[in-house]
Write an enzyme that holds these catalytic residues in place. Structure first.
Site, PDB file in Angstrom:
ATOM      1  NE  ARG A 105      -3.469   2.321   2.823  1.00 20.72           N
ATOM      2  CZ  ARG A 105      -4.733   2.465   2.409  1.00 20.72           C
ATOM      3  NH1 ARG A 105      -5.303   1.498   1.717  1.00 20.72           N
ATOM      4  NH2 ARG A 105      -5.396   3.569   2.668  1.00 20.72           N
ATOM      5  CG  HIS A 132      -8.147   1.004  -3.392  1.00 15.40           C
ATOM      6  ND1 HIS A 132      -7.625  -0.152  -2.836  1.00 15.40           N
ATOM      7  CD2 HIS A 132      -8.596   1.749  -2.344  1.00 15.40           C
ATOM      8  CE1 HIS A 132      -7.738  -0.098  -1.529  1.00 15.40           C
ATOM      9  NE2 HIS A 132      -8.329   1.040  -1.203  1.00 15.40           N
ATOM     10  CD  GLN A 135     -12.546  -0.098  -0.784  1.00 16.63           C
ATOM     11  OE1 GLN A 135     -11.649   0.133   0.028  1.00 16.63           O
ATOM     12  NE2 GLN A 135     -13.779  -0.381  -0.422  1.00 16.63           N
ATOM     13  CG  ASP A 228     -12.452   8.369  -1.594  1.00 14.65           C
ATOM     14  OD1 ASP A 228     -12.390   8.259  -0.350  1.00 14.65           O
ATOM     15  OD2 ASP A 228     -11.482   8.123  -2.338  1.00 14.65           O
ATOM     16  CB  CYS A 268     -13.526   3.401   0.054  1.00 11.75           C
ATOM     17  SG  CYS A 268     -12.934   5.042  -0.399  1.00 11.75           S
ATOM     18  NE  ARG A 314     -10.731  -3.308   0.974  1.00 13.84           N
ATOM     19  CZ  ARG A 314      -9.640  -2.572   1.214  1.00 13.84           C
ATOM     20  NH1 ARG A 314      -9.734  -1.447   1.898  1.00 13.84           N
ATOM     21  NH2 ARG A 314      -8.456  -2.958   0.780  1.00 13.84           N
TER      22      ARG A 314
END
Length: 334
Positions: A105, A132, A135, A228, A268, A314
């Protein structure tokens, strides 16, 4: 067919393979809920590399490793030397000689690509500035759980149209037959290359790709409203600019009242829906803004809000990704 492969961006897998991962995630979630063991990675060692801080991604990978019987080893920004004192290539070779899989990440997509190229073990992208993909499996898993299907649904993303979430939703959604609309100010429209890429998949899946500055018309037939944060990690100096640009793209009750059918709200996370955070309090003090990308009323609307189910997913989806690519499972061609 999955064994030994990396997930660095959505297009590393076919639409059918993405659908399999979503369904496998739902299956593993059921096993978890019924306390049925599924230690497909028993005895493996997995390194978790985090240049960017995280709550959900770190938690999800750690619990997923433990449930799969693997041993997770966390390394934060101060523990790794990628591109600083050691090249990514050299680090990748070291990690690959000691670990069975790598999560990354961080900032640069080229770094996660290099880790996969030189390590010799599966690498999973927990987020970069461009994509991503882990996700996405959780997000479309959440949508499938809610509606029972993906094809024919419409997701409207409201906010910064050029960040990694907008990119990934455009591409993954179009691959899976979900129509994607990005509602954003023109200054923050997604890169045309990403839109063109998504449109290519949309033609094959029968979905549509739309980019518009007219948020009110965009949301009317939405099945999913998605947003987001207005400022991504590393852009904290842009809060004032983004607040001014994105205020009209806030998801609030006035906007949701325009939706003609049933819908769910997704995010998210983390979300700036009140002033109970350091950033939230600071933005209120500096700019008089108590809520940013979503209002507290919408965020807490239990009838429609699915962000916490999405957050839990997740873990289930990351578990599916790791098990499929590193668990020596028998998976028929999909």
């Amino acid at each position: 067919m999955f064994q030994g492969r990396s997930l660095l961006k959505e297009v590393d897998f076919t639409p059918e393979e993405l659908e399999y991962l979503i369904d496998f995630s739902i299956h593993l979630k059921d096993l978890k809920k019924r306390n049925i063991p599924h230690e497909y990675l028993k005895g493996q060692n997995i390194v978790l590399l985090f240049e960017k801080s995280s709550t959900r991604t770190r938690s999800a990978f750690t619990v997923a490793c433990n449930d799969l019987g693997a041993n997770p080893e966390f390394m934060g920004a101060n523990d790794i030397q990628l591109g600083k004192k050691e090249s990514v290539e050299d680090s990748a070779k070291v990690f690959g000689s000691m670990f069975d899989g790598i999560e990354f990440r961080g900032f640069k997509q080229e770094d996660v690509e290099a880790l996969a190229k030189y390590s010799g073990v599966p690498v999973w992208n927990g987020l970069t500035d461009e994509w991503h993909p882990t996700q996405m499996i959780a997000d479309f898993m959440t949508i499938k759980e809610e509606f029972g299907e993906l094809k024919g649904k419409k997701l409207v993303y409201c906010g910064d149209g050029r960040n990694n979430m907008a990119n990934s939703l455009l591409v993954a959604g179009s691959m899976l037959g979900v129509s994607i609309t990005v509602a954003s100010p023109e200054e923050l429209f997604p890169e045309q290359s990403v839109v063109d890429y998504a449109e290519k998949f949309a033609k094959e899946s029968g979905s549509t790709v739309t980019v518009t500055s007219d948020i009110k018309s965009a949301v009317k037939d939405a099945d999913v409203l998605y947003t987001d944060v207005w400022v991504s990690m590393g852009e904290e100096d842009k809060f004032e600019e983004r607040i001014n640009l994105l205020k009209p793209y806030q998801i609030n009750k006035e906007l949701t009242d325009l939706i003609e059918g049933d819908y769910i709200f997704m995010h998210c996370l983390p979300a700036f829906h009140d002033t109970e955070t350091k950033y939230g309090a600071e933005m209120n003090e500096r700019f008089g803004v108590k809520e940013m990308e979503v209002t507290d009323e919408v965020f807490r609307d239990e009838k429609h809000a699915r962000q916490f189910e999405e957050a839990e997913n997740r873990m289930h989806s990351i578990k599916a990704i790791m098990a499929a690519t590193n668990g020596n499972l028998f998976i028929p061609k999909v």
